[in-house]
Design a protein around this motif. Structure first.
Motif, PDB file in Angstrom:
ATOM      1  N   ILE A 147      50.321  40.030  39.217  1.00  0.00           N
ATOM      2  CA  ILE A 147      49.658  38.919  39.834  1.00  0.00           C
ATOM      3  C   ILE A 147      48.270  39.484  40.618  1.00  0.00           C
ATOM      4  N   VAL A 148      48.729  39.498  41.759  1.00  0.00           N
ATOM      5  CA  VAL A 148      48.287  40.432  42.601  1.00  0.00           C
ATOM      6  C   VAL A 148      47.578  41.171  42.560  1.00  0.00           C
ATOM      7  N   ALA A 149      47.657  42.426  41.621  1.00  0.00           N
ATOM      8  CA  ALA A 149      46.787  43.568  41.338  1.00  0.00           C
ATOM      9  C   ALA A 149      45.012  42.502  40.439  1.00  0.00           C
ATOM     10  N   ARG A 173      38.396  29.430  39.790  1.00  0.00           N
ATOM     11  CA  ARG A 173      39.621  28.999  38.984  1.00  0.00           C
ATOM     12  C   ARG A 173      40.868  29.986  38.655  1.00  0.00           C
ATOM     13  N   ALA A 174      40.872  31.428  38.206  1.00  0.00           N
ATOM     14  CA  ALA A 174      41.875  31.983  38.288  1.00  0.00           C
ATOM     15  C   ALA A 174      42.232  32.517  39.671  1.00  0.00           C
ATOM     16  N   LEU A 175      41.637  32.371  40.377  1.00  0.00           N
ATOM     17  CA  LEU A 175      42.250  33.008  42.116  1.00  0.00           C
ATOM     18  C   LEU A 175      42.967  32.020  42.205  1.00  0.00           C
ATOM     19  N   VAL A 193      33.754  41.922  42.053  1.00  0.00           N
ATOM     20  CA  VAL A 193      33.925  40.867  40.993  1.00  0.00           C
ATOM     21  C   VAL A 193      32.445  39.765  41.707  1.00  0.00           C
ATOM     22  N   VAL A 194      33.386  38.646  42.495  1.00  0.00           N
ATOM     23  CA  VAL A 194      33.417  37.410  43.080  1.00  0.00           C
ATOM     24  C   VAL A 194      32.377  37.482  44.209  1.00  0.00           C
ATOM     25  N   THR A 195      33.068  38.699  44.897  1.00  0.00           N
ATOM     26  CA  THR A 195      32.245  39.240  46.395  1.00  0.00           C
ATOM     27  C   THR A 195      31.002  39.283  45.667  1.00  0.00           C
ATOM     28  N   ALA A 196      30.056  40.232  44.707  1.00  0.00           N
ATOM     29  CA  ALA A 196      29.378  40.326  44.486  1.00  0.00           C
ATOM     30  C   ALA A 196      28.332  39.477  44.024  1.00  0.00           C
ATOM     31  N   TYR A 197      28.347  38.244  43.219  1.00  0.00           N
ATOM     32  CA  TYR A 197      28.028  37.429  43.108  1.00  0.00           C
ATOM     33  C   TYR A 197      28.110  36.685  44.330  1.00  0.00           C
ATOM     34  N   TYR A 230      39.586  41.128  40.878  1.00  0.00           N
ATOM     35  CA  TYR A 230      38.610  40.276  41.122  1.00  0.00           C
ATOM     36  C   TYR A 230      37.672  39.969  42.300  1.00  0.00           C
ATOM     37  N   ILE A 231      37.940  40.590  43.231  1.00  0.00           N
ATOM     38  CA  ILE A 231      37.742  40.076  44.587  1.00  0.00           C
ATOM     39  C   ILE A 231      36.201  40.846  44.621  1.00  0.00           C
TER      40      ILE A 231
END
Length: 131
Positions: free
Chosen positions: A74-76, A129-131, A84-88, A81-82
């Motif tokens: 889960i942590v991996a 939502r997944a995060l 991808v979210v940061t870039a967005y 995702y970090i």
């Protein structure tokens, strides 16, 4: 193939075996644990393993062996995702509104953290939502 006094043709058994995806199963398990707020230790219980084995013996064989292994997965995924979210969020053309709400209930603490952006796409909404 015979199981529990039910005859299953070899073709059906082969189809079931071929349709099983370890990745899909593990992703579904992580989603279930996270979305239903299950204990990570649920995968260690004999009753859970028995239920999974009854549904599909292949699935039981690919389960994580302990809660720490599930936690690491889960942590991996979270860390994957970090970027991808940061870039967005960095490329957002509108304001980003961050709110923090913290309250206490009897014997438990709940923290909500929401990142909202006007006109947020469904893909990023799913990631958040997944995060």
């Amino acid at each position: 193939m015979r199981q529990n006094n039910v005859e299953v043709s070899q073709g059906v058994a082969n189809d079931i075996s071929a349709s099983f995806s370890k990745r899909k199963f593990n992703d579904a398990l992580i989603d279930w644990v996270a979305s239903d707020n299950q204990s990570l230790r649920v995968i260690e219980t004999p009753s859970f393993r028995c239920m999974i084995r009854a549904a599909n013996p292949l699935a039981e064989s690919v389960l994580w062996r302990n809660h720490q292994s599930l936690r690491d997965a889960i942590v991996a995924e979270y860390h994957a995702y970090i970027p991808v979210v940061t870039a967005y969020l960095r490329d957002a053309r509108s304001l980003i509104h961050v709110s923090f709400d913290n309250w206490t209930r009897t014997a438990s603490y709940r923290i909500l953290f929401w990142v909202c952006q006007s006109s947020m796409g469904s893909t990023v909404a799913s990631i958040l939502r997944a995060l």
